[in-house]
Design an enzyme around this catalytic site. Structure first.
Site, mmCIF file in Angstrom:
data_model
loop_
_atom_site.group_PDB
_atom_site.id
_atom_site.type_symbol
_atom_site.label_atom_id
_atom_site.label_comp_id
_atom_site.label_asym_id
_atom_site.label_seq_id
_atom_site.Cartn_x
_atom_site.Cartn_y
_atom_site.Cartn_z
ATOM 1 N N SER A 107 45.573 35.321 45.713
ATOM 2 C CA SER A 107 45.847 36.451 44.818
ATOM 3 C C SER A 107 46.364 37.674 45.569
ATOM 4 O O SER A 107 46.989 38.539 44.958
ATOM 5 C CB SER A 107 44.586 36.824 44.042
ATOM 6 O OG SER A 107 44.286 35.812 43.124
ATOM 7 N N THR A 160 43.984 41.582 43.473
ATOM 8 C CA THR A 160 45.084 41.865 42.534
ATOM 9 C C THR A 160 45.313 43.367 42.341
ATOM 10 O O THR A 160 46.417 43.854 42.635
ATOM 11 C CB THR A 160 44.854 41.139 41.190
ATOM 12 O OG1 THR A 160 44.514 39.778 41.463
ATOM 13 C CG2 THR A 160 46.069 41.214 40.302
HETATM 14 MG MG MG Z 1 42.547 38.910 40.808
HETATM 15 ZN ZN ZN Z 2 41.428 32.431 42.806
#
Ligand code: MG
Ligand code: ZN
Length: 386
Positions: A107, A160
Site C-alpha cells: 500500500s 495510504t
Molecule cells: Mg491503506
Molecule cells: Zn494489505
C-alpha cells in the site's frame, strides 16, 4: 495386554471429542466465507438529466478502497441486492498496480504511485526509488491555494494516507510520518493514530504544536461538530479505528465534516478518503469483513456523489491501490444478499484494479493504464502549471 486395552479405550473415548472439534472448526471456517446481509440500503441512480457538470473540475475527491478489486466490488453489489452507489460512476478504467520493486505492490508504493505519480519500491512513503521526496497531489493542490484533506478508517499515519502527506523511506516510521503533518498546511485530517502524535520517543506533543499552528484538535468526531471552517484535526483512535461493525458511521461522518470545511475555499479543494479495511478483510480471508467494509465504503461514496451532483465542479475518482486476498465470488444470491467467496492468498495480488470516475473530466479515466497515470490525469484536469 491390559495396557493395549486401556489405549484402545482411551482412543475410543477421545474420538467423539476430536470429531466434534474438527466439525466446529469446519463450521467456523465456512461461516467466515459467507456473508448474509441484513442491512440493505437504498441507492439513488441519477438520470443523465440530473447530471449537469461544468467543463473543468475545481475540486477532486479521490476515494481509495484499500485492496478493492473487482471481486470486492461485486461482493458488495451482490450483498446489497444488485445495487451500489458506485454504479453511478460510468467512466470506468483499470489501473496496473505493479511497483518499481515488485510485481505485487504494497500500500505504500501503491499509495505513492497515486499520490505522487511515480513508481517506487514497496514500503516507500512519498519518496522515489532513490529515497528522494516527491511532491504529492495534496501538496501541489496546497501550493495552488486549494484546501486539502485526508480521511481514513486506519491510523492517519498508515501507508495510504501517509503517502499523500509524508516523505519517509519506510512505511513503519509512524512517528516521523506524524511529524510530517506539521510540514504541510493540510486543512482537515480525520483518522486514527493519536499515539504517534502524542506518545513519542522524542517526547514531543504534536497535538499541542498543531494547536499552536491554528488547528482545532479533537479525539472524537462528535466534539468537532461545531467546527465549520478553519483547520481541523480529529484523531479518533490511539492507533486504528475499529472495524465496520465497531466504528459505526465514522467514515460517512468524517467525510461529511471534511467536505463541509473544504468546500468553503473559493479556490477549490483536494480530498482523499480511504476505506482502509477492505484490505484487512482480504488479509484475514474473512468474507463478512470484506463485504461489510465494501458496503461502508459505498455508503460514503453515495454521500460524495450527492455533493458532486449539486456542486457540478467536483471530479470524484474511486479506485484501489491493489487487490487483496485473490477473491473469487462463488455461488451467491443477489435476491437475498448472500455472498460466498473463496480466497487464494492471505496477501495482495498483482491483478489490475478498477477505476471509476464521475463529474467533469471523468472520461479521461477510461481505458487500461498504469496507476501513476491517475496522478497525471488529476494534475492535467486541475490545470496546474508544473
Ligand atoms: Mg491503506
Ligand atoms: Zn494489505
Amino acid at each position: 495386554m491390559r495396557n493395549k486395552i486401556l489405549q484402545v479405550l482411551l482412543l475410543l473415548n477421545l474420538m467423539p471429542v476430536t470429531c466434534v472439534l474438527s466439525q466446529e472448526n469446519y463450521k467456523n471456517k465456512d461461516v467466515k466465507n459467507e456473508y448474509h446481509n441484513k442491512d440493505f440500503y437504498d441507492v439513488k441512480i441519477y438520470s443523465d438529466k440530473e447530471l449537469k457538470f461544468k467543463k473543468n473540475p475545481k475540486n477532486i475527491i479521490l476515494l481509495i478502497g484499500d485492496g478493492m478489486g473487482v471481486s470486492q466490488v461485486f461482493s458488495g453489489i451482490t450483498a446489497n441486492k444488485g445495487k451500489l452507489h458506485l454504479q453511478n460512476m460510468k467512466a470506468i478504467g483499470f489501473s496496473k498496480t505493479q511497483s518499481a520493486s515488485n510485481y505485487i505492490t504494497d500500500s505504500a508504493a501503491g499509495g505513492t504511485a497515486l499520490s505522487c505519480g511515480k513508481k517506487t519500491y514497496n514500503g516507500a512513503i512519498g519518496v522515489d526509488s532513490d529515497k528522494k521526496s516527491i511532491e504529492s497531489i495534496l501538496e501541489i493542490a496546497e501550493r495552488n491555494n486549494k484546501a486539502t484533506g485526508l480521511v481514513s478508517t486506519s491510523a492517519i499515519t498508515h501507508a495510504t494516507p501517509a503517502s499523500f502527506i509524508a516523505h519517509q523511506p519506510d512505511r513503519g516510521m509512524y512517528e516521523e510520518i506524524a511529524a510530517d503533518f506539521l510540514e504541510t498546511e493540510i486543512d482537515v485530517f480525520i483518522g486514527g493514530g493519536k499515539t504517534f502524535f502524542t506518545n513519542r520517543k522524542d517526547g514531543q506533543d504534536l497535538c499541542k504544536k498543531l494547536k499552536e499552528n491554528g488547528y482545532e484538535m479533537f479525539d472524537k468526531l462528535e466534539d468537532a461538530e461545531s467546527v465549520r471552517d478553519g483547520k481541523l484535526g480529529v484523531l479518533t483512535a490511539p492507533e486504528h479505528n475499529g472495524k465496520f461493525s465497531e466504528r459505526g458511521d465514522m467514515l460517512q461522518k468524517a467525510t461529511a465534516k471534511a467536505l463541509e470545511i473544504l468546500s468553503k475555499d473559493k479556490d477549490g479543494f483536494f480530498l482523499m478518503v480511504e476505506g482502509s479495511q477492505i484490505d484487512w478483510g482480504g488479509h484475514q480471508n474473512n468474507t463478512s469483513f470484506v463485504v461489510g467494509e465494501m458496503l461502508d465504503f459505498d455508503k460514503m461514496i453515495g454521500q460524495v456523489l450527492e455533493f458532486a451532483v449539486k456542486d457540478r465542479e467536483t471530479l470524484v475518482i474511486v479506485t484501489a491501490d491493489h487487490e487483496t486476498g485473490g477473491i473469487a465470488i462463488m455461488d451467491s444470491d443477489m435476491s437475498t444478499g448472500f455472498v460466498k467467496a473463496k480466497f487464494t492468498t492471505g496477501g495482495h495480488t498483482g491483478v489490475m484494479v478498477p477505476v471509476f470516475a464521475f463529474g467533469p473530466g471523468a472520461e479521461e479515466f477510461m481505458g487500461i493504464y498504469e496507476n501513476t497515470a491517475i496522478f497525471d490525469k488529476m494534475l492535467k484536469l486541475y490545470r496546474f502549471k508544473k
